[in-house]
Design an enzyme around this catalytic site. Sequence first.
Site, PDB file in Angstrom:
ATOM      1  N   ARG A 211       0.909  -1.228   0.007  1.00 36.38           N
ATOM      2  CA  ARG A 211       0.215   0.157  -0.125  1.00 36.38           C
ATOM      3  C   ARG A 211       0.973   1.272   0.107  1.00 36.38           C
ATOM      4  NH1 ARG A 211      -3.749  -3.503   3.199  1.00 36.38           N
ATOM      5  NH2 ARG A 211      -2.639  -3.246   5.061  1.00 36.38           N
ATOM      6  N   PHE A 227     -10.594  -5.692  -6.790  1.00 33.58           N
ATOM      7  CA  PHE A 227     -10.908  -6.519  -5.622  1.00 33.58           C
ATOM      8  C   PHE A 227     -10.316  -5.490  -4.213  1.00 33.58           C
ATOM      9  CE2 PHE A 227      -9.328  -9.203  -8.855  1.00 33.58           C
ATOM     10  CZ  PHE A 227     -10.360 -10.266  -8.807  1.00 33.58           C
ATOM     11  N   ASP A 249     -15.391  -3.971  -6.049  1.00 30.77           N
ATOM     12  CA  ASP A 249     -15.434  -5.341  -5.190  1.00 30.77           C
ATOM     13  C   ASP A 249     -17.008  -5.667  -5.232  1.00 30.77           C
ATOM     14  OD1 ASP A 249     -13.419  -6.305  -2.933  1.00 30.77           O
ATOM     15  OD2 ASP A 249     -15.553  -6.695  -2.453  1.00 30.77           O
ATOM     16  N   ASN A 276     -19.890  -1.589  -7.087  1.00 27.56           N
ATOM     17  CA  ASN A 276     -20.462  -3.195  -6.517  1.00 27.56           C
ATOM     18  C   ASN A 276     -20.494  -4.230  -7.697  1.00 27.56           C
ATOM     19  OD1 ASN A 276     -23.208  -4.354  -4.700  1.00 27.56           O
ATOM     20  ND2 ASN A 276     -21.023  -5.077  -4.944  1.00 27.56           N
ATOM     21  N   ALA A 277     -19.514  -4.821  -8.289  1.00 29.35           N
ATOM     22  CA  ALA A 277     -19.653  -5.680  -9.116  1.00 29.35           C
ATOM     23  C   ALA A 277     -18.468  -6.685  -9.122  1.00 29.35           C
ATOM     24  CB  ALA A 277     -19.437  -4.987 -10.604  1.00 29.35           C
ATOM     25  N   ASP A 299      -5.301  -7.164  -6.690  1.00 28.58           N
ATOM     26  CA  ASP A 299      -5.013  -7.788  -5.381  1.00 28.58           C
ATOM     27  C   ASP A 299      -6.410  -8.818  -5.139  1.00 28.58           C
ATOM     28  OD1 ASP A 299      -3.888  -8.434  -2.972  1.00 28.58           O
ATOM     29  OD2 ASP A 299      -4.874  -6.920  -1.789  1.00 28.58           O
ATOM     30  N   CYS A 339      -1.672 -13.947  -3.543  1.00 29.40           N
ATOM     31  CA  CYS A 339      -1.311 -14.230  -1.960  1.00 29.40           C
ATOM     32  C   CYS A 339      -1.338 -15.823  -1.943  1.00 29.40           C
ATOM     33  CB  CYS A 339      -2.319 -13.570  -1.226  1.00 29.40           C
ATOM     34  SG  CYS A 339      -3.766 -14.003  -1.564  1.00 29.40           S
TER      35      CYS A 339
END
Length: 396
Positions: A211, A227, A249, A276-277, A299, A339
Site C-alpha cells: 500500500r 478486489f 468489489d 459493486n460488481a 489484489d 497471495c
Amino acid sequence: MAATIVLHPEREKSLKRHHPWVFASAIAEVKGKARPGDTVEVTDSQGAWLARGAWSPESQIRVRAWTFDQNEVVDNGFFMRRLEGALRLRQRVINANTTNAYRLIASESDGLPGVTIDVYNSVVVVQLLSAGADRHRKKLVWALTRLFPDCAILERSDVDVRKKEGLEPVVQVLHGDVPATVKIKENGLSIIVDVMQGHKTGFYLDQRDSRDAAARYAKGACVLNCFSYTGTFSCYALAGGASHVTNVDVSEPALELARQHVDINGFDQRMCDSVNADVFEQLRHYHEQKQQFDMVILDPPKFVDSRASLNRAARGYKDINMYGVQAVKSGGLLLTFSCSGLMPADLFQKIVADAALDAGRKVKIIERLSQAKDHPIASNFPEGYYLKGLVCEVTD
C-alpha cells in the site's frame, strides 16, 4: 509419558534442517498413546531424538515441531519466550508512532506452528489452525495478557483448514470486551477493522508495504483498485496525490467501509467512486468501453488452495491480469499480486508476461513487492513466503 514418533529410515533429513513438519508417510511407528494436540517426541529410525512437537492424527502433517532443543519444555514459559521474541522483532520493524496494527505471530516463521496472532490497537486476534495450537489456547492467552495487560483477545479460528485437523470452526472472546470494529492507524492513515467478521483476522496487514508503494506511484494518477475490499489501497493512493480512485468489489458492505475510510482520512468523496460488481465482469466492461486508467491495482483473493488446483488457478491469474493490463493507459502502471503460497514467484511472473502478450501490450517490471516486514520468512520454513507482487509499466 509422551508418546514417541519413530520415522522411517532416511526420512529425518528435513527435521535435521529444522523444517517443522512431519508428514504421515514419514512415520514408521507410534510408541505409546497420543491424542490430538498432545506433545510428542520424534526420533529417527535408530532412536536418536530429533524434535518435540504437536500430534495431529487427522492431518497429513502428523507432527508440527515446537522445538528442536531437547531441554526445552512446552509450557507457559515456552509460549512467553516465543511471544517476547516475536514482539522484539515487530518493535524493530514497525514505527509505533504511525502504526499500531501488526502481525505478532506468523505461525511456523515465529516458531509457533498453526498460530497466527494479529494486534489491532488494543484488540488482539488469535487464530489457531492446528491441533497443537488449539490444545495450548490457555497458555497463549496467559502469555498475551501479561505482554498486553490492557488488551482484549478475540479468537477467529473460523477457517476451513481446521477441518483437516479434525477441529470445528470457532469464534469466541477469550479475554476482555471486544468491540465489533476497531480503529487502527497504519502509516498515519486511519482504518476501521471489522475484527468479528472481516476477512482473515479482520484486515490484510500483509499488504502494508505494498500500500505504501502504491502511494509512491499514485501522484496525479486516475487509479482503478480491483478486489478493493475496504479500499485501503485507494486511501494510500489518495494520500500519495492520486487525482481519482475507483474501488471495485463484489461486497457492498466492504465498499461502504471504503467510503467511511475516505471520510475519516479527510479525503473528498468526489475523488472516489465505488462499483459493486464482479471484478472479471467489470474489467471486461471497461475493455468493451475502451476505458483505461493511469494505475490499476489487482489484489485478488487466494486462487490456489492445493497443488492440484495450481493449473486452474494459473488460468484465473492469467485472465485477470490480461484484463488488468488492457485497463492500463500506455505508460501507466499495473500493481498485481498473488497471495497464494503455492504459486511460485517465477510462475507468477511468467503468467503476467503471458497475459501481457495475449493483451498485445508490453510490460516492464520496475519493482517487486512482498509481504510486510512483520510477516517474516524463517530460513527453515520457505513456505512462509507467500505474497508476491509486481509493479509493472505497461506500454503499447
